[in-house]
Design a protein around this motif. Structure first.
Motif: not given
Length: 306
Positions: A156-176
């Protein structure tokens, strides 16, 4: 033998008086006499010798007396123990949670539960999503927290929330420094992923495959902590659920919203549909659901700072 019969015998045997035993047990003399006679009939012989002036134990009654004391003490202790479990003065509950949840949200839940029920012990199994499902199915734990199973079956599954993925980047990356990152940009870097059969790894691969992309992995690890440290050290990039943003930030990595495609999955509470929960498990379930529905509860996902 019944508990009522043993209590009647013990009351008479200790006081050697039917009148005193009646007062102690709040029984009439005929009811007390009937209980003693029923016990003697079930055992096959007399336990008490009763005259107009006195009551004495037979040899068999002498044998039963210490046993009756012990049996009734065990019974009373059992009654009290179960009463404490039902009223949550004592108890134990086991829960399995996938690592991303166990390391980030579960401590907040356990704190709220502990505040309400300080004498209930909680055993936590920090295992991958597939093991969460297996442990609930096999009754090794009463509750689980993980991704919604594709085929629930007896779960039996009861939803708590929908979790969305995010990017994880080095602090010095231009994408950050961008407001958001597309998968085409992210996959140009060396990708660091969790090892199979991690549900997070499988979800990423399946989601990217549907959009015609392939996840090429440069480094992989069993632990999210290791993934975060590798990203922070500049070894590559990764993608994790929003639930883990704070953990990645503490490790020195930067998190940025991901799109094209948006990858998300429902996270919820799992239990076995055919099994009644213990009082302790029911109480923990109540806390989980209350926190998840509270506007200031522990399921408010971290905001990615800009």
């Amino acid at each position: 033998m019944t508990v009522k019969q043993l209590r009647a015998f013990l009351a008479v045997a200790q006081s050697l008086s039917f009148a005193q035993a009646c007062e102690r047990l709040h029984l009439s003399q005929p009811a007390l006499s009937l209980a003693i006679k029923s016990l003697e009939d079930s055992l096959g012989g007399p336990l008490l010798v009763r005259t107009t002036r006195s009551v004495a134990l037979t040899p068999e009654g002498e044998t039963l007396l210490p046993l009756a004391r012990r049996l009734l003490a065990d019974w009373d202790n059992t009654e009290e123990l179960l009463r404490q479990h039902f009223t949550l003065q004592l108890g134990k509950v086991a829960i399995a949670a996938m690592p991303s949840f166990a390391a980030n949200q579960l401590p907040l839940l356990l704190r709220a539960f502990r505040d309400r029920h300080p004498r209930v012990n909680v055993a936590v199994h920090d295992v991958i999503n597939e093991q969460v499902l297996e442990m609930v199915r096999n009754h090794r734990v009463e509750l689980g927290i993980g991704f919604e199973p594709e085929q629930a079956g007896e779960l039996e599954f009861t939803e708590l929330y929908a979790d969305r993925f995010v990017a994880v980047l080095p602090a010095d990356s231009p994408l950050a420094r961008q407001a958001q990152v597309g998968w085409e940009q992210l996959l140009q870097g060396d990708f660091i992923a969790l090892q199979r059969p991690s549900a997070l790894r499988l979800l990423l691969e399946e989601s990217l495959a549907r959009s015609g992309r392939t996840l090429t992995v440069a480094f992989e690890s069993h632990q999210l902590v290791t993934v975060g440290r590798m990203v922070a050290c500049g070894l590559g990039v990764s993608a994790i659920p929003s639930l883990c943003i704070r953990q990645m930030q503490e490790l020195g990595a930067v998190c940025v919203p991901l799109d094209e495609p948006v990858v998300e999955r429902r996270v919820g509470l799992l239990c076995h549909a055919g099994r009644k929960l213990s009082s302790a498990a029911q109480a923990l379930r109540v806390v989980i659901m209350e926190v998840s529905r509270s506007p200031t509860g522990g399921f408010v996902l971290p905001v990615v700072p800009r």
